[in-house]
Enzyme design. Structure first.
Site, PDB file in Angstrom:
ATOM      1  N   TYR A  52      13.319  32.247   3.677  1.00 27.52           N
ATOM      2  CA  TYR A  52      12.129  33.042   4.016  1.00 27.52           C
ATOM      3  C   TYR A  52      12.072  33.368   5.508  1.00 27.52           C
ATOM      4  O   TYR A  52      12.426  32.527   6.344  1.00 27.52           O
ATOM      5  CB  TYR A  52      10.856  32.263   3.688  1.00 27.52           C
ATOM      6  CG  TYR A  52      10.513  32.237   2.224  1.00 27.52           C
ATOM      7  CD1 TYR A  52      10.276  33.419   1.507  1.00 27.52           C
ATOM      8  CD2 TYR A  52      10.390  31.018   1.548  1.00 27.52           C
ATOM      9  CE1 TYR A  52       9.946  33.372   0.167  1.00 27.52           C
ATOM     10  CE2 TYR A  52      10.052  30.969   0.203  1.00 27.52           C
ATOM     11  CZ  TYR A  52       9.834  32.156  -0.478  1.00 27.52           C
ATOM     12  OH  TYR A  52       9.506  32.118  -1.785  1.00 27.52           O
ATOM     13  N   ARG A 109     -10.070   0.339  15.642  1.00 25.60           N
ATOM     14  CA  ARG A 109     -10.137   0.975  14.344  1.00 25.60           C
ATOM     15  C   ARG A 109     -11.138   0.177  13.523  1.00 25.60           C
ATOM     16  O   ARG A 109     -12.176  -0.199  14.036  1.00 25.60           O
ATOM     17  CB  ARG A 109      -8.720   0.997  13.729  1.00 25.60           C
ATOM     18  CG  ARG A 109      -8.487   2.144  12.793  1.00 25.60           C
ATOM     19  CD  ARG A 109      -7.042   2.161  12.272  1.00 25.60           C
ATOM     20  NE  ARG A 109      -6.722   0.961  11.494  1.00 25.60           N
ATOM     21  CZ  ARG A 109      -5.554   0.763  10.888  1.00 25.60           C
ATOM     22  NH1 ARG A 109      -4.600   1.671  10.976  1.00 25.60           N
ATOM     23  NH2 ARG A 109      -5.328  -0.342  10.195  1.00 25.60           N
ATOM     24  N   MET A 162       9.468  25.806  -0.776  1.00 22.35           N
ATOM     25  CA  MET A 162       8.642  24.827  -1.480  1.00 22.35           C
ATOM     26  C   MET A 162       9.511  23.797  -2.212  1.00 22.35           C
ATOM     27  O   MET A 162       9.287  22.618  -2.133  1.00 22.35           O
ATOM     28  CB  MET A 162       7.717  25.534  -2.456  1.00 22.35           C
ATOM     29  CG  MET A 162       6.693  24.599  -3.058  1.00 22.35           C
ATOM     30  SD  MET A 162       5.638  25.432  -4.246  1.00 22.35           S
ATOM     31  CE  MET A 162       4.647  26.459  -3.190  1.00 22.35           C
ATOM     32  N   LYS A 166       0.842  -1.207   0.000  1.00 21.86           N
ATOM     33  CA  LYS A 166       0.000   0.000   0.000  1.00 21.86           C
ATOM     34  C   LYS A 166       0.877   1.257   0.000  1.00 21.86           C
ATOM     35  O   LYS A 166       2.092   1.169   0.263  1.00 21.86           O
ATOM     36  CB  LYS A 166      -0.918  -0.011   1.223  1.00 21.86           C
ATOM     37  CG  LYS A 166      -0.175   0.090   2.543  1.00 21.86           C
ATOM     38  CD  LYS A 166      -1.111  -0.186   3.727  1.00 21.86           C
ATOM     39  CE  LYS A 166      -0.338  -0.146   5.030  1.00 21.86           C
ATOM     40  NZ  LYS A 166      -1.132  -0.626   6.162  1.00 21.86           N
TER      41      LYS A 166
HETATM   42  C1  LIG Z   1      -0.356  -1.562   6.860  1.00 21.20           C
HETATM   43  C2  LIG Z   1      -0.928  -2.791   7.337  1.00 21.20           C
HETATM   44  C3  LIG Z   1      -0.131  -3.929   7.548  1.00 21.20           C
HETATM   45  C4  LIG Z   1       1.362  -3.912   7.431  1.00 21.20           C
HETATM   46  O1  LIG Z   1       1.914  -3.358   8.581  1.00 21.20           O
HETATM   47  P1  LIG Z   1       3.493  -3.252   8.850  1.00 21.20           P
HETATM   48  O2  LIG Z   1       3.622  -2.739  10.203  1.00 21.20           O
HETATM   49  O3  LIG Z   1       4.003  -2.310   7.842  1.00 21.20           O
HETATM   50  O4  LIG Z   1       4.056  -4.596   8.662  1.00 21.20           O
HETATM   51  C5  LIG Z   1      -0.752  -5.096   7.892  1.00 21.20           C
HETATM   52  N1  LIG Z   1      -2.089  -5.162   8.054  1.00 21.20           N
HETATM   53  C6  LIG Z   1      -2.883  -4.092   7.866  1.00 21.20           C
HETATM   54  C7  LIG Z   1      -4.348  -4.219   8.064  1.00 21.20           C
HETATM   55  C8  LIG Z   1      -2.347  -2.869   7.528  1.00 21.20           C
HETATM   56  O5  LIG Z   1      -3.119  -1.805   7.368  1.00 21.20           O
END
Ligand SMILES: *Cc1c(COP(=O)(O)O)cnc(C)c1O
Length: 846
Positions: free
Chosen positions: A743, A616, A791, A518
């Protein structure tokens, strides 16, 4: 012999200190090969700087040094010559050295097959004359100049290769070298990016055509190449043309009999017809023979003698060489330096020589220097490869387009394998189970080092000596070419592949590794990461949202993908059609997916996420059993897995243990209630490292795959970070005391200070507020940021170190013996290493 005073005179240079030796036997670029009698050449160009090796070269015994700045070390007993530009100085010296001899000069230019042409000419001329073979291994100006070290007045001819890399190169080179004979092998219109257009690139070659206008000059042109044929109309001197199969050329081959390790042909020259063969393959190389034969007859060598000479040619590594591969496969090693035209000709040749029942495997690495033409060029190769090859294996981000184009052309997706490293390319080839019916053509530009793929496939490891780039040259100390954006990321793909394998080895075989890619693979580049992970043992991918999943599908990745977060019902059509798995965290969502999937007419795969203590996303334990009771009724969604997520596997083992117990109990209850789960999973990186208790039959690490460390933990051996964030120094200035920087005048110099400006700012991900990045590395040393981050610019205080514009800067990663880690930056910014890497802007070149 090289004379210090010739060098001094030709280059307009200056002696540094007292001269010692006045004659040198040869030049030397590699400090490790330095010894007495040699002149060490220190380079400083946009690509390399080898001045820091001067000391080592002197310690190893060189008798002289040529360099651009003061050597910065003890040079007693060594002659040191300082010049403005080493390569220019050596070119002037080469001109001077050539001028002293009465040797006739032959230059070979064109987009491909220059080395073989030079070798063939040398071979033919050597039947009668003494020939000095100039630069053979490399085409650049430097190697050309260096190759004049052994030129002496004994020789009748010198043969030199000319490569043009930027506009006006040819004019400068012909003025320096003053050739008597010139050859243009061909002009590949898919040219280097340093030329604005094909027209400009072609135009550069006219400098050679225009130079060779005297009656005893000789120009040889390829009649089959449109661009060189056109030059005939402007050529004023003596011109001879060469060609294959098409009448009209002065020296023509026809009736070709291409074989796997030689080519037979008939030759027509001035109404004479002769048959012969030569141990070269590929049409591009036959023009080399024709050029050599043409020069031979022009200087009075009987055609029969010349043809005989061409049945023996020196071995040139990496140019369409047949080699014995593992399990009887035949390798065609063409890894020297791929261009588009030569790749097309190699594919044509394969198409011609292949026999029924043979499998053609085309292994292609990135072609270098193509700039804006790169995508188009790689795609064109893909279209041709789709017709010729049974299997296409690519290595590198540009070569990936070869595979993509082949798939678009209708090639079966399983016949195209995309990789990003030598290791992975070799792994894929292993997987193909090479056998005696295979012909494997391996090609690629210099930078991808495809000869390493050949090395891994050799039947006899001793044949490795036949591969290209086995010796250290200037290239081996050169810096990689830099992307257009002033700040960029370098990703060590071999390190990533290694990390995935290390994690894979921690897991029993029945546990599936789901690689979390991700957020653009934590800032590292999702497509690359996904492909490498799958090649190295991952069986499933995870992303945060459906858009990320679709990007992977678009790239041709077919492995299962789980969307960890929310997927809107409007995306269910795509999820079903593209086999993307979604996450369900309440009953309403499950029902909505069921209705949407029914409308699409398919089944949507899903995993249920339980909230066992993270607070969560997920179903709370108390609601779980009730929710599952309703899931039975949903016929258009398919339950594939169940999962939970740990809130503090890195920092709170007790809480994690409680979460684990809760999860286990729920899974047990659900199983007792008749539910089956193909996958049960919980472990993120920290949990994977903690204990196999958290594995179940699938794990979901992200962070550790990228060599980053979960808080309070240490990484197992073998895991290493892969990301380096770099930029270069734009300007260095000396500011007086009391001068503001940046700046808001938040920083005022305390005394005279040297300030370096860097082209990177908060728009690139270099945080400005509330806390900023504190230090960067330049020339292996830490320097502090000063003033506000702008920037797209920032400033560092370099008062204490030696820095000049153009020096490389490391924001994140290693330089010299120091390293700035994401963990350290996280400390400065008051955040985690996750945030540090994921907030580097995705548009920076990776
Ligand atoms: C991001 C995520 C992971 C991976 O977590 P790491 O700490 O980077 O290994 C695993 N499970 C879920 C649901 C996540 O959102």
């Amino acid at each position: 012999m090289i004379s210090l005073y010739d060098l001094l005179r030709a280059s307009n240079g200056q002696l540094y200190g007292d001269p010692a030796a006045q004659l040198f036997t040869d030049f030397c670029l590699d400090p490790q090969q330095a010894r007495e009698g040699l002149l060490y050449v220190a380079l400083r160009t946009s690509q390399v700087d080898t001045h820091h090796y001067i000391e080592e070269a002197i310690q190893n015994g060189v008798s002289g040094v040529i360099c651009v700045g003061p050597p910065g070390c003890d040079t007693t007993g060594v002659s040191v010559l300082m010049v403005r530009d080493t390569v220019e100085a050596l070119m002037s010296w080469a001109q001077f050295a050539l001028g002293k001899m009465k040797v006739r000069r032959i230059v070979v230019s064109g987009s491909s097959a220059k080395s073989l042409t030079a070798a063939a000419i040398t071979r033919v001329l050597a039947t009668r004359y003494r020939v000095h073979q100039g630069n053979l291994d490399d085409d650049g100006r430097l190697s050309l100049a260096l190759s004049m070290a052994h030129l002496s007045s004994e020789y009748d001819y010198v043969v030199m290769k000319l490569e043009i890399t930027q506009p006006d190169d040819m004019r400068q080179m012909v003025e320096t070298l003053q050739p008597d004979i010139g050859i243009i092998t061909n002009i590949d219109c898919v040219h280097r990016s340093s030329f604005a257009s094909c027209q400009q690139y072609r135009e550069d070659y006219y400098a050679l055509v225009d130079y060779l206008r005297s009656p005893d000059a000789l120009l040889i042109l390829n009649n089959d190449d449109e661009a060189t044929r056109e030059m005939l109309t402007r050529a004023k001197g003596r011109v001879r043309t060469i060609g294959i199969d098409v009448f009209g050329a002065d020296m023509m081959m026809y009736n070709l009999k291409p074989g796997l390790d030689r080519t037979g042909f008939d030759l027509r020259y001035e109404e004479r017809y002769l048959g012969r063969w030569s141990p070269v393959v590929g049409k591009q190389h036959l023009y080399s023979l024709l050029a050599a034969l043409t020069i031979g007859v022009q200087v009075g060598i009987p055609l029969e003698d010349a043809l005989k000479a061409l049945t023996e040619l020196p071995y040139l590594p990496g140019r369409m060489n047949p080699l014995n591969g593992r399990s009887g496969a035949m390798l065609i090693d063409d890894t020297y330096k791929a261009g588009v035209a030569s790749t097309m000709m190699a594919l044509d040749w394969l198409n011609y020589v292949r026999m029924d029942g043979q499998r053609i495997i085309f292994v292609m690495g990135d072609i270098d220097h193509l700039g804006k033409n790169s995508q188009y060029a790689h795609r064109s190769i893909g279209l041709r490869a789709a017709e010729v090859a049974d299997v296409i294996v690519t290595q590198g981000a540009q070569a990936a387009l070869v595979g993509r184009a082949a798939i678009d052309q209708g090639k079966d997706i399983n016949a195209v394998r995309t990789t990003y490293s030598v290791q992975d390319a070799v792994a894929v080839l292993d997987d193909l189970k090479l056998n005696e019916n295979d012909i494997v053509l391996i090609k690629g530009g210099e930078s991808v080092r495809m000869e390493e793929v050949v090395r891994a496939l050799l039947a006899d490891p001793a044949d490795a000596r036949l591969l290209v780039r086995q010796q250290k040259t200037a290239k081996s100390v050169s810096l990689p070419s830099r992307p257009l954006h002033p700040a960029w990321l370098e990703i060590d793909r071999e390190a990533f592949a290694g990390n995935v394998r290390v994690i894979r080895q921690l897991l029993p075989p029945e546990v599936t590794l789901m690689a979390v890619v991700k957020a653009n693979a934590y800032g590292h580049g999702a497509i690359m990461a996904a492909r490498i992970a799958l090649l190295n043992g991952a069986g499933y991918l995870a992303v945060a949202n459906i858009a990320e999943a679709l990007t992977l599908r678009d790239a041709g990745i077919e492995a299962p993908i789980l969307v960890l977060s929310y997927t809107p019902a409007s995306a269910v059509r795509q999820a079903v059609q593209q086999n993307i798995t979604v996450t369900v965290f309440d009953l309403e969502l499950a029902r909505m997916y069921d209705r949407a999937a029914r409308d699409v007419g398919g089944q949507l795969k899903y995993h249920v996420k339980l909230d066992t203590g993270m607070g969560r996303l997920g179903v709370l334990p108390a609601d779980t059993v009730a929710m599952f009771r309703h899931l039975h009724a949903l016929k258009h969604v398919a339950l594939e897995g169940i999962m939970t997520h740990f809130s503090a596997a890195d920092t709170d083992p007790a809480h994690t243990q409680t979460q684990l117990e809760t999860f286990k109990n729920l899974v047990r209850m659900l199983r007792a209630g008749g539910f089956q789960f193909k996958y049960v999973h919980a472990a993120n990186s920290a949990a994977v490292l903690r204990s196999p208790d958290y594995f179940f039959n699938m794990v979901r690490p992200g962070l550790v795959l990228y060599g980053l460390t979960p808080e309070t933990m240490t990484l197992p051996a073998g895991l290493r970070p892969l990301l380096t964030w770099k930029t270069t120094v734009l300007q260095v200035k000396l500011l007086p005391a009391g001068h503001p920087v940046g700046y808001g005048n938040t920083y005022i110099t305390r005394g005279p200070e040297r300030i370096a400006i860097l082209p990177v700012g908060y728009a690139d991900g270099l945080r400005r507020a509330p806390a900023t990045w504190r230090e960067v590395l330049i020339n292996g040393q830490r320097v502090p940021l000063v003033g506000r981050v702008s920037m797209e610019k920032c400033a560092v205080n370099v008062t204490d170190i030696d820095v000049s514009a153009g020096d490389e800067v490391v924001l994140l990663g290693k330089q010299g013996s120091d390293e700035i880690t994401p963990e350290e930056v996280a400390g400065w910014l008051g955040t985690s290493n996750y945030e540090v890497v994921t907030t580097i802007m995705p548009y920076l070149a990776r």
